[in-house]
Design a protein around this motif. Structure first.
Motif, mmCIF file in Angstrom:
data_model
loop_
_atom_site.group_PDB
_atom_site.id
_atom_site.type_symbol
_atom_site.label_atom_id
_atom_site.label_comp_id
_atom_site.label_asym_id
_atom_site.label_seq_id
_atom_site.Cartn_x
_atom_site.Cartn_y
_atom_site.Cartn_z
ATOM 1 N N ASP A 162 0.913 -1.056 0.018
ATOM 2 C CA ASP A 162 0.134 0.137 -0.009
ATOM 3 C C ASP A 162 0.809 1.366 0.237
ATOM 4 O O ASP A 162 0.439 2.285 -0.106
ATOM 5 N N LEU A 163 2.153 1.231 0.122
ATOM 6 C CA LEU A 163 2.948 2.216 -0.072
ATOM 7 C C LEU A 163 3.760 2.312 -1.660
ATOM 8 O O LEU A 163 4.511 3.224 -1.620
ATOM 9 N N GLN A 164 3.539 1.512 -2.310
ATOM 10 C CA GLN A 164 4.283 1.321 -3.548
ATOM 11 C C GLN A 164 3.467 2.482 -4.564
ATOM 12 O O GLN A 164 2.219 2.635 -4.450
ATOM 13 N N PRO A 165 4.198 3.108 -5.631
ATOM 14 C CA PRO A 165 3.282 4.112 -6.478
ATOM 15 C C PRO A 165 2.519 3.313 -7.638
ATOM 16 O O PRO A 165 1.783 3.816 -8.235
ATOM 17 N N PHE A 166 3.169 2.090 -7.995
ATOM 18 C CA PHE A 166 2.455 1.194 -8.656
ATOM 19 C C PHE A 166 2.409 -0.276 -8.334
ATOM 20 O O PHE A 166 3.129 -0.553 -7.549
ATOM 21 N N VAL A 167 1.277 -0.722 -8.410
ATOM 22 C CA VAL A 167 0.908 -2.065 -8.190
ATOM 23 C C VAL A 167 0.692 -3.082 -9.461
ATOM 24 O O VAL A 167 -0.095 -2.690 -10.211
ATOM 25 N N PHE A 168 1.167 -3.947 -9.644
ATOM 26 C CA PHE A 168 0.902 -5.039 -10.993
ATOM 27 C C PHE A 168 0.292 -6.243 -10.275
ATOM 28 O O PHE A 168 0.889 -6.982 -9.567
ATOM 29 N N LEU A 169 -1.010 -6.544 -10.637
ATOM 30 C CA LEU A 169 -1.827 -7.620 -10.330
ATOM 31 C C LEU A 169 -1.820 -8.616 -11.561
ATOM 32 O O LEU A 169 -2.062 -8.375 -12.660
ATOM 33 N N THR A 170 -1.641 -9.939 -11.331
ATOM 34 C CA THR A 170 -1.869 -10.875 -12.289
ATOM 35 C C THR A 170 -3.155 -11.557 -12.037
ATOM 36 O O THR A 170 -3.520 -12.145 -11.194
ATOM 37 N N PRO A 171 -4.096 -11.277 -12.872
ATOM 38 C CA PRO A 171 -5.599 -11.627 -13.002
ATOM 39 C C PRO A 171 -5.424 -13.307 -13.000
ATOM 40 O O PRO A 171 -4.538 -13.733 -13.641
ATOM 41 N N GLN A 172 -6.606 -13.775 -12.726
ATOM 42 C CA GLN A 172 -7.009 -15.242 -12.925
ATOM 43 C C GLN A 172 -8.013 -15.424 -13.785
ATOM 44 O O GLN A 172 -8.860 -14.462 -13.838
ATOM 45 N N GLU A 173 -8.008 -16.670 -14.639
ATOM 46 C CA GLU A 173 -9.280 -16.736 -15.376
ATOM 47 C C GLU A 173 -10.524 -17.066 -14.663
ATOM 48 O O GLU A 173 -10.600 -17.667 -13.464
ATOM 49 N N GLY A 174 -11.485 -16.373 -15.082
ATOM 50 C CA GLY A 174 -12.914 -16.299 -14.261
ATOM 51 C C GLY A 174 -12.822 -15.668 -13.012
ATOM 52 O O GLY A 174 -13.867 -15.780 -12.056
ATOM 53 N N GLU A 175 -11.907 -14.786 -12.972
ATOM 54 C CA GLU A 175 -11.926 -13.814 -11.742
ATOM 55 C C GLU A 175 -12.438 -12.413 -12.220
ATOM 56 O O GLU A 175 -12.172 -12.090 -13.351
ATOM 57 N N ILE A 176 -13.039 -11.742 -11.288
ATOM 58 C CA ILE A 176 -13.579 -10.321 -11.421
ATOM 59 C C ILE A 176 -12.589 -9.537 -10.654
ATOM 60 O O ILE A 176 -12.272 -9.911 -9.478
ATOM 61 N N ILE A 177 -12.226 -8.303 -11.095
ATOM 62 C CA ILE A 177 -11.652 -7.257 -10.157
ATOM 63 C C ILE A 177 -12.153 -6.106 -10.399
ATOM 64 O O ILE A 177 -12.570 -5.527 -11.452
ATOM 65 N N LEU A 178 -12.708 -5.427 -9.244
ATOM 66 C CA LEU A 178 -13.477 -4.205 -9.027
ATOM 67 C C LEU A 178 -12.500 -3.069 -8.309
ATOM 68 O O LEU A 178 -11.959 -3.311 -7.302
ATOM 69 N N TRP A 179 -12.725 -1.713 -8.722
ATOM 70 C CA TRP A 179 -12.212 -0.689 -8.299
ATOM 71 C C TRP A 179 -13.030 0.644 -8.299
ATOM 72 O O TRP A 179 -13.990 0.600 -9.344
ATOM 73 N N GLU A 180 -12.681 1.482 -7.325
ATOM 74 C CA GLU A 180 -13.383 2.801 -7.965
ATOM 75 C C GLU A 180 -12.832 3.649 -9.144
ATOM 76 O O GLU A 180 -11.846 3.441 -9.397
ATOM 77 N N SER A 181 -13.921 4.179 -9.849
ATOM 78 C CA SER A 181 -13.578 4.510 -11.325
ATOM 79 C C SER A 181 -12.333 5.623 -11.340
ATOM 80 O O SER A 181 -11.787 5.723 -12.552
ATOM 81 N N TRP A 182 -12.112 6.402 -10.239
ATOM 82 C CA TRP A 182 -11.308 7.345 -10.460
ATOM 83 C C TRP A 182 -9.680 6.829 -10.437
ATOM 84 O O TRP A 182 -8.646 7.313 -10.710
ATOM 85 N N LEU A 183 -9.476 5.679 -9.927
ATOM 86 C CA LEU A 183 -8.293 4.910 -9.962
ATOM 87 C C LEU A 183 -7.642 4.739 -11.373
ATOM 88 O O LEU A 183 -8.293 3.918 -12.067
ATOM 89 N N ARG A 184 -6.573 5.402 -11.557
ATOM 90 C CA ARG A 184 -5.945 5.259 -12.695
ATOM 91 C C ARG A 184 -5.031 3.957 -13.031
ATOM 92 O O ARG A 184 -4.759 3.340 -12.237
#
Length: 206
Positions: A162-184
């Protein structure tokens, strides 16, 4: 006693799609995405004219949940996840509700990217991951405070997530990821040897 608080959290929700026969639905959606790529002439033209490597229905089709039954089933499941996330982030909808107001498919070929962006006029955005071959693109998320950090030092590689300027996520097939729409966010270079297939969506507060 000294105290360090963590304030103004940026929440991200991820979960398996769930519901009945999720793998069967995922295959139906994969077939539907391939069909749309072949039949959506207007969408392919928009991609060519705008230099989008791959195919998206974003600018051409706005009725997928009623056009193809599998997308209608997907919408029902997404609605449940969006409601949970709204609770997680403490939204006071003041008598209103969240409404899925756009849903589109993305087929990103090898070498394709989707540059950094936000989703204006929406409150929750997200992606359902249909097909992710080995080496498929990660989802890159940007700290929303980044533009205001001015002379701040860079973060240590071992600093908390939670301190990193960028976070890289590796999604999984069949997964959903949600965020607030202002998040670049952005989709980095697809290094897989096959297409990365996903379905993105926005929820508005109405």
């Amino acid at each position: 006693m000294a105290q360090t608080l963590s304030l103004f959290a940026t929440r991200l929700y991820r979960a398996p799609l769930g519901g009945r026969d999720p793998d069967l639905l995922r295959q139906e959606l994969a077939d539907a995405c391939t069909m749309l790529e072949q039949e959506d002439v207007a969408g392919r033209r928009w991609c060519r004219e705008n230099g989008y490597k791959g195919y998206t229905s974003y600018a051409s089709l706005n009725d997928l949940p009623t056009r193809v039954s599998a997308f209608g089933d997907l919408k029902k499941r997404l609605d449940r996840h969006a409601a949970r996330f709204a609770d997680d982030v403490g939204f006071d909808l003041a008598g209103g509700k969240l409404k899925l107001d756009s849903l589109w498919v993305n087929l990103l070929p090898p070498g394709g990217i989707h540059t950094g962006h936000i989703h204006p006029h929406s409150v929750i955005s997200g992606t359902y991951y249909v097909t992710l071959p080995d080496g498929a693109s990660a989802l890159k998320l940007e700290d929303p405070r980044l533009a205001m950090m001015m002379a701040a030092p860079t973060r240590l590689p071992e600093a908390a997530l939670d301190l990193q300027p960028f976070v890289f996520l590796t999604p999984q097939e069949g997964e959903i990821i949600l965020w607030e729409s202002w998040l670049r966010h952005e989709v980095v270079l697809n290094r897989a040897k096959a297409k990365r297939v996903s379905i993105s969506f926005n929820y508005a507060w109405v």
